[in-house]
Design a protein around this motif. Sequence first.
Motif, PDB file in Angstrom:
ATOM      1  N   GLY A  19       0.796  -1.219   0.000  1.00  0.00           N
ATOM      2  CA  GLY A  19       0.000   0.000   0.000  1.00  0.00           C
ATOM      3  C   GLY A  19       0.829   1.269   0.000  1.00  0.00           C
ATOM      4  N   PRO A  20       0.153   2.426  -0.156  1.00  0.00           N
ATOM      5  CA  PRO A  20       0.834   3.723  -0.176  1.00  0.00           C
ATOM      6  C   PRO A  20       1.382   4.090   1.203  1.00  0.00           C
ATOM      7  N   ASP A  21       2.274   5.061   1.246  1.00  0.00           N
ATOM      8  CA  ASP A  21       2.936   5.435   2.496  1.00  0.00           C
ATOM      9  C   ASP A  21       1.956   5.832   3.586  1.00  0.00           C
ATOM     10  N   HIS A  22       0.850   6.492   3.230  1.00  0.00           N
ATOM     11  CA  HIS A  22      -0.091   6.979   4.240  1.00  0.00           C
ATOM     12  C   HIS A  22      -1.046   5.897   4.719  1.00  0.00           C
ATOM     13  N   ASN A  23      -1.007   4.722   4.070  1.00  0.00           N
ATOM     14  CA  ASN A  23      -1.951   3.671   4.453  1.00  0.00           C
ATOM     15  C   ASN A  23      -1.330   2.293   4.238  1.00  0.00           C
ATOM     16  N   LYS A  24      -0.133   2.094   4.790  1.00  0.00           N
ATOM     17  CA  LYS A  24       0.606   0.854   4.596  1.00  0.00           C
ATOM     18  C   LYS A  24       0.044  -0.279   5.441  1.00  0.00           C
ATOM     19  N   THR A  25       0.175  -1.477   4.922  1.00  0.00           N
ATOM     20  CA  THR A  25      -0.080  -2.693   5.685  1.00  0.00           C
ATOM     21  C   THR A  25       1.235  -3.458   5.779  1.00  0.00           C
ATOM     22  N   PHE A  26       1.622  -3.800   6.998  1.00  0.00           N
ATOM     23  CA  PHE A  26       2.866  -4.525   7.226  1.00  0.00           C
ATOM     24  C   PHE A  26       2.569  -6.008   7.413  1.00  0.00           C
ATOM     25  N   VAL A  27       3.428  -6.845   6.843  1.00  0.00           N
ATOM     26  CA  VAL A  27       3.288  -8.293   6.958  1.00  0.00           C
ATOM     27  C   VAL A  27       4.508  -8.824   7.708  1.00  0.00           C
ATOM     28  N   MET A  28       4.267  -9.434   8.870  1.00  0.00           N
ATOM     29  CA  MET A  28       5.342  -9.946   9.717  1.00  0.00           C
ATOM     30  C   MET A  28       5.197 -11.450   9.885  1.00  0.00           C
ATOM     31  N   GLN A  29       6.340 -12.130  10.023  1.00  0.00           N
ATOM     32  CA  GLN A  29       6.350 -13.551  10.352  1.00  0.00           C
ATOM     33  C   GLN A  29       7.082 -13.759  11.667  1.00  0.00           C
TER      34      GLN A  29
END
Length: 246
Positions: A201-211
């Motif tokens: 997503g864009p900088d103002h609405n990012k989604t982070f994916v962590m393991q």
Amino acid sequence: MEHYFLKNFKRGIEVRRESFNELEERINYTFKDKNLIKEALTHSSWANEGKNNKISNERLEFLGDAVLSLVISEYLYKKRKDLEEGSLSKYRAEIVCEPSLARCAREIGLGTFLRVGKGEELTGGRERDSILADAMEALLAAIYLDAGLDTVRKIILDLFKDIIEEVLKGLIYRDYKTKLQEVVQSMGIGKITYELVKEVGPDHNKTFVMQVRIGDVVLGEGYGKSKKEAEQAAAMEALNKLGIIK
């Protein structure tokens, strides 16, 4: 040629989404400005499709986050005079988090009324926690703009009543990272680490994916609006796989 029944069935679903009457009944509020509820339920994937305008619920989501936080903060401050600042912050975070918002959204069937793009439709976007939570925040912001703080406060406290009670009674446990650490230590199976897999997503609405991993073994994967939130989601999935939580 599309079958007559299927064509009219699809048309019926679309009319339902466009009218929003049933949703208004479920939240016990009727909008004066129908454009606000339409905007609140328009996901960016719908807005970004070429034939549609560019108005989505992202701006309302921003406002709704603040409105919800204010209402819950005020409620906790007034109702729990025994709590210090640290406990108030902890309880508020548990009440206004993404899982709570998504739970409220599901309880009112919000996903049915979302306007999403074809890609999100095909991949189950209507039931994704992040999309439901964002739409819930946007809906609360729309009510706030349409009717003011007193009205949205009443609706929020009604929708979140069960969650507030469960959190204050300690029935909802959200520090999954600490819990996972305790479980892994007790099992003596190694050291856990968290790794950022990707950002979407864009900088103002990012989604982070962590393991979360032990060595090369992936215990769980999680998504969140921040790295910390994604870590908690990954730990929750790991605890679920280990049979610790359901």
